[in-house]
Design a protein around this motif. Structure first.
Motif, PDB file in Angstrom:
ATOM      1  N   HIS A  47       5.341   6.332   2.272  1.00 34.73           N
ATOM      2  CA  HIS A  47       4.423   6.949   3.230  1.00 34.73           C
ATOM      3  C   HIS A  47       3.040   6.348   3.046  1.00 34.73           C
ATOM      4  N   ARG A  48       2.443   5.976   4.144  1.00 33.79           N
ATOM      5  CA  ARG A  48       1.067   5.476   4.097  1.00 33.79           C
ATOM      6  C   ARG A  48       0.118   6.638   3.785  1.00 33.79           C
ATOM      7  N   VAL A  49      -0.858   6.385   2.930  1.00 33.14           N
ATOM      8  CA  VAL A  49      -1.911   7.364   2.684  1.00 33.14           C
ATOM      9  C   VAL A  49      -3.035   6.983   3.631  1.00 33.14           C
ATOM     10  N   GLU A  50      -3.185   7.767   4.693  1.00 36.59           N
ATOM     11  CA  GLU A  50      -4.067   7.398   5.798  1.00 36.59           C
ATOM     12  C   GLU A  50      -5.462   8.005   5.675  1.00 36.59           C
ATOM     13  N   HIS A  51      -6.345   7.500   6.503  1.00 41.41           N
ATOM     14  CA  HIS A  51      -7.707   8.004   6.656  1.00 41.41           C
ATOM     15  C   HIS A  51      -8.495   7.953   5.345  1.00 41.41           C
ATOM     16  N   LEU A  52      -8.305   6.883   4.590  1.00 37.90           N
ATOM     17  CA  LEU A  52      -9.078   6.712   3.363  1.00 37.90           C
ATOM     18  C   LEU A  52     -10.443   6.125   3.702  1.00 37.90           C
ATOM     19  N   LYS A  53     -11.431   6.499   2.926  1.00 37.13           N
ATOM     20  CA  LYS A  53     -12.776   5.943   3.090  1.00 37.13           C
ATOM     21  C   LYS A  53     -13.085   4.918   2.017  1.00 37.13           C
ATOM     22  N   SER A  54     -12.339   4.984   0.911  1.00 39.70           N
ATOM     23  CA  SER A  54     -12.615   4.080  -0.200  1.00 39.70           C
ATOM     24  C   SER A  54     -11.358   3.897  -1.040  1.00 39.70           C
ATOM     25  N   VAL A  55     -11.114   2.671  -1.439  1.00 41.15           N
ATOM     26  CA  VAL A  55     -10.077   2.340  -2.411  1.00 41.15           C
ATOM     27  C   VAL A  55     -10.723   1.378  -3.403  1.00 41.15           C
ATOM     28  N   VAL A  56     -10.849   1.819  -4.649  1.00 39.28           N
ATOM     29  CA  VAL A  56     -11.520   1.011  -5.667  1.00 39.28           C
ATOM     30  C   VAL A  56     -10.571   0.818  -6.841  1.00 39.28           C
ATOM     31  N   ARG A  57     -10.333  -0.447  -7.197  1.00 40.53           N
ATOM     32  CA  ARG A  57      -9.465  -0.769  -8.320  1.00 40.53           C
ATOM     33  C   ARG A  57     -10.299  -1.053  -9.558  1.00 40.53           C
ATOM     34  N   ASN A  58      -9.883  -0.470 -10.676  1.00 38.78           N
ATOM     35  CA  ASN A  58     -10.511  -0.758 -11.967  1.00 38.78           C
ATOM     36  C   ASN A  58      -9.460  -1.459 -12.832  1.00 38.78           C
ATOM     37  N   PRO A  59      -9.492  -2.796 -12.906  1.00 37.97           N
ATOM     38  CA  PRO A  59      -8.458  -3.530 -13.643  1.00 37.97           C
ATOM     39  C   PRO A  59      -8.567  -3.404 -15.154  1.00 37.97           C
ATOM     40  N   SER A  60      -9.599  -2.735 -15.666  1.00 40.45           N
ATOM     41  CA  SER A  60      -9.765  -2.578 -17.116  1.00 40.45           C
ATOM     42  C   SER A  60      -9.457  -1.168 -17.602  1.00 40.45           C
ATOM     43  N   GLU A  61      -9.060  -0.278 -16.694  1.00 38.81           N
ATOM     44  CA  GLU A  61      -8.725   1.097 -17.090  1.00 38.81           C
ATOM     45  C   GLU A  61      -7.625   1.082 -18.153  1.00 38.81           C
ATOM     46  N   ASN A  62      -7.819   1.856 -19.196  1.00 39.52           N
ATOM     47  CA  ASN A  62      -6.853   2.007 -20.293  1.00 39.52           C
ATOM     48  C   ASN A  62      -6.611   0.727 -21.077  1.00 39.52           C
ATOM     49  N   GLU A  63      -7.542  -0.206 -21.019  1.00 39.02           N
ATOM     50  CA  GLU A  63      -7.433  -1.407 -21.840  1.00 39.02           C
ATOM     51  C   GLU A  63      -7.754  -1.033 -23.286  1.00 39.02           C
ATOM     52  N   ALA A  64      -7.014  -1.578 -24.202  1.00 37.31           N
ATOM     53  CA  ALA A  64      -7.271  -1.328 -25.624  1.00 37.31           C
ATOM     54  C   ALA A  64      -7.407  -2.667 -26.331  1.00 37.31           C
ATOM     55  N   VAL A  65      -8.368  -2.727 -27.243  1.00 36.20           N
ATOM     56  CA  VAL A  65      -8.610  -3.957 -27.975  1.00 36.20           C
ATOM     57  C   VAL A  65      -8.581  -3.684 -29.475  1.00 36.20           C
ATOM     58  N   ALA A  66      -8.281  -4.712 -30.212  1.00 40.53           N
ATOM     59  CA  ALA A  66      -8.380  -4.652 -31.669  1.00 40.53           C
ATOM     60  C   ALA A  66      -9.551  -5.545 -32.073  1.00 40.53           C
ATOM     61  N   GLU A  67     -10.479  -4.966 -32.795  1.00 46.01           N
ATOM     62  CA  GLU A  67     -11.601  -5.759 -33.277  1.00 46.01           C
ATOM     63  C   GLU A  67     -11.087  -6.694 -34.365  1.00 46.01           C
ATOM     64  N   THR A  68     -11.420  -7.967 -34.243  1.00 46.45           N
ATOM     65  CA  THR A  68     -10.963  -8.961 -35.213  1.00 46.45           C
ATOM     66  C   THR A  68     -12.128  -9.641 -35.938  1.00 46.45           C
ATOM     67  N   THR A  69     -13.313  -9.063 -35.810  1.00 45.07           N
ATOM     68  CA  THR A  69     -14.493  -9.610 -36.480  1.00 45.07           C
ATOM     69  C   THR A  69     -14.295  -9.552 -37.997  1.00 45.07           C
ATOM     70  N   ASP A  70     -14.634 -10.638 -38.665  1.00 42.89           N
ATOM     71  CA  ASP A  70     -14.579 -10.633 -40.133  1.00 42.89           C
ATOM     72  C   ASP A  70     -15.774 -11.418 -40.688  1.00 42.89           C
ATOM     73  N   TYR A  71     -15.815 -11.616 -41.971  1.00 45.11           N
ATOM     74  CA  TYR A  71     -16.955 -12.289 -42.594  1.00 45.11           C
ATOM     75  C   TYR A  71     -17.135 -13.711 -42.092  1.00 45.11           C
ATOM     76  N   ASP A  72     -16.061 -14.349 -41.636  1.00 41.22           N
ATOM     77  CA  ASP A  72     -16.147 -15.721 -41.147  1.00 41.22           C
ATOM     78  C   ASP A  72     -16.555 -15.807 -39.667  1.00 41.22           C
ATOM     79  N   SER A  73     -16.831 -14.665 -39.042  1.00 41.80           N
ATOM     80  CA  SER A  73     -17.215 -14.645 -37.628  1.00 41.80           C
ATOM     81  C   SER A  73     -18.688 -15.001 -37.413  1.00 41.80           C
ATOM     82  N   GLU A  74     -19.411 -15.214 -38.492  1.00 39.90           N
ATOM     83  CA  GLU A  74     -20.811 -15.620 -38.446  1.00 39.90           C
ATOM     84  C   GLU A  74     -21.663 -14.663 -37.611  1.00 39.90           C
ATOM     85  N   GLY A  75     -21.364 -13.366 -37.722  1.00 44.56           N
ATOM     86  CA  GLY A  75     -22.160 -12.362 -37.036  1.00 44.56           C
ATOM     87  C   GLY A  75     -21.822 -12.169 -35.573  1.00 44.56           C
ATOM     88  N   ALA A  76     -20.809 -12.853 -35.067  1.00 48.18           N
ATOM     89  CA  ALA A  76     -20.406 -12.721 -33.664  1.00 48.18           C
ATOM     90  C   ALA A  76     -19.201 -11.783 -33.565  1.00 48.18           C
TER      91      ALA A  76
END
Length: 152
Positions: free
Chosen positions: A24-53
């Motif tokens: 079924h089509r969802v009709e009469h919408l005024k806005s459709v906005v996609r967030n491609p980063s929703e629920n993204e999870a990352v693991a921090e991998t910074t260590d002493y050899d990262s030179e502060g980055a």
């Protein structure tokens, strides 16, 4: 090949019935906005050899679509349009566990493929002030990977 800008208002957005094959089509919408980063999870991998980055690796990808419009109902019965009613059912109080999963699909008018998501739905706040129409909306959150299906 000529490139054409896509009008946001031309997006085609549909929701499947529980059978997964009736759409079924969802009709009469005024806005459709996609967030491609929703629920993204990352693991921090910074260590002493990262030179502060700062360093990271993506461990999980996600995405969501927020749809909005004015609340609508049949003049006689007060029933919402079929596509919106299905969206509301997926966000219902009893839609728990696997019953909270549904399917949506969306594409631009010239696209030869649907983007199909298994998803969960959360209804947005609704209402309004004195001189506006009552708002309606939902956020659809992707579960699993996007499936590409040819438009038939």
């Amino acid at each position: 090949m000529t490139q054409t800008k896509v009008n946001a208002r031309d997006i085609i957005f549909e929701v499947a019935e529980a059978d997964g094959t009736t759409w079924h089509r969802v009709e009469h919408l005024k806005s459709v906005v996609r967030n491609p980063s929703e629920n993204e999870a990352v693991a921090e991998t910074t260590d002493y050899d990262s030179e502060g980055a700062y360093e990271e690796e993506v461990m999980q990808r996600g995405s969501s679509l927020t749809i909005t419009g004015d609340e609508m109902e049949d003049d006689t019965t007060g029933v919402a349009p079929v596509g919106r009613a299905r969206i509301e059912a997926l966000a219902g109080e009893d839609a728990l566990g696997s019953d909270s999963l549904g399917k949506v699909r969306f594409r631009s008018p010239r696209s030869s493929q649907w983007n199909v998501w298994t998803c969960t739905v959360r209804l947005s706040e609704n209402g309004g002030e004195t001189n506006v129409k009552r708002s309606w909306g939902a956020t659809v959150r992707k579960c699993g990977k996007t499936v590409k299906v040819a438009v038939s």
